[in-house]
Design a protein around this motif. Structure first.
Motif: not given
Length: 304
Positions: A207-209, A182-183, A249-252
């Motif tokens: 992938a990211c922006q 979901e990133l 903190e996201l997705l540890p």
């Protein structure tokens, strides 16, 4: 007799001259010449080929010189070690370090060290660039990653874990990713070591922006605090904001690369007491700093 002759021979070779060697040793040139002749006679070999203008080592002389030079170095090092046992650290200590490390940790440790050893003064440059301590006359260069020059000594200080962080405002606007998948498409605040198109995740290719590329981790943190996107921040940089709820903190469970910090210096041989004492003091202080994660500080080098 043998050690004295080895010293005279070594000095002649390094001065490329009987005259200059004699001056440095406080001896007569004729005495130096006679001692070298007696040394060659005792060894039964020719060590030097002499002309009116030049001295050249024979093959045997070259091998003998290398051994003698090592003996002289070991002898001088032994003397220095004994003298340093009676001396307190003193003199000017030149250090370079990453900006954030200097601001959050080094300043306090250095101040405590200087209070304990008042004869120490210091010059510190906080910089993001890698510094060659040999070229720039630096006693200790603290940097991220091992040096490329294998002749330098690199002493590992600690590893700093990175974690994904975003502000509550960003998550309210863009949603909170619950899995690494979901990133995809989320706004990324990246450092130069990060891929421009993907999140810095081990074993993943998401992938990211990328909306921000910068070479300063504090700037990336401040942009994340302002809601510009998600940043992969070291714990020591982000912990206070996470504790205060300014960053989440996201997705540890996500696996991110760790940053390794090293103390780099030219050589352990004839290391000044001020350098050795400060390195020991710095490493001993790491466990006391709550934001740092010591990881078996150790010495890394390919040539000592």
């Amino acid at each position: 007799m043998g050690l004295d002759d080895a010293l005279i021979f070594t000095r002649v070779v390094e001065c490329h001259s009987f005259t200059q060697a004699a001056q440095s040793l406080g001896m007569q040139k004729s005495t130096v010449s006679r001692r070298i002749a007696l040394l060659e006679e005792r060894l039964g070999v020719r060590l030097l080929n002499r002309t009116t203008r030049k001295l050249r080592l024979t093959e045997v002389g070259q091998a003998y010189y290398e051994r003698c030079r090592q003996i002289m170095l070991d002898f001088a090092e032994a003397e220095q070690a004994v003298m340093q046992l009676q001396q307190a650290p003193s003199g000017l200590l030149r250090i370079t370090a990453p900006i954030e490390f200097g601001q959050l940790f080094l300043g306090r440790v250095l101040g405590e060290f200087m209070r304990q050893y008042p004869q120490i003064s210091a010059e510190v440059e906080l910089t993001s660039r890698d510094v060659d301590p040999l070229e720039e006359g630096v006693d200790i260069a603290i940097q991220v990653g091992q040096p490329r020059d294998s002749t330098l000594i690199a002493r590992k200080l600690f590893e700093s874990r990175r974690r994904l962080c975003a502000s509550p405002a960003y998550l309210a606007q863009h949603g909170t990713p619950r899995t690494v998948q979901e990133l995809a498409g989320h706004r990324a605040l990246h450092l130069p070591v990060d891929s421009p198109r993907h999140w810095p995740l081990l074993g993943e290719n998401i992938a990211c922006q990328r909306v921000l590329a910068c070479n300063n981790i504090t700037l990336a943190r401040e942009a994340a605090l302002a809601g510009a996107g998600i940043a992969a921040l070291p714990v020591m940089i982000s912990e206070a904001a996470v504790q205060d709820g300014e960053l989440i903190e996201l997705l540890p469970e996500a696996r991110l690369p760790t940053g390794e910090l090293y103390a780099v210096y030219p050589s352990r041989r004839f290391q000044a007491m001020k350098v050795k004492a400060f390195l020991d003091f710095l490493i001993a202080s790491l466990p006391q700093a709550g934001l740092l994660e010591p990881a078996g500080a150790g010495l890394l080098t390919s040539r000592l």
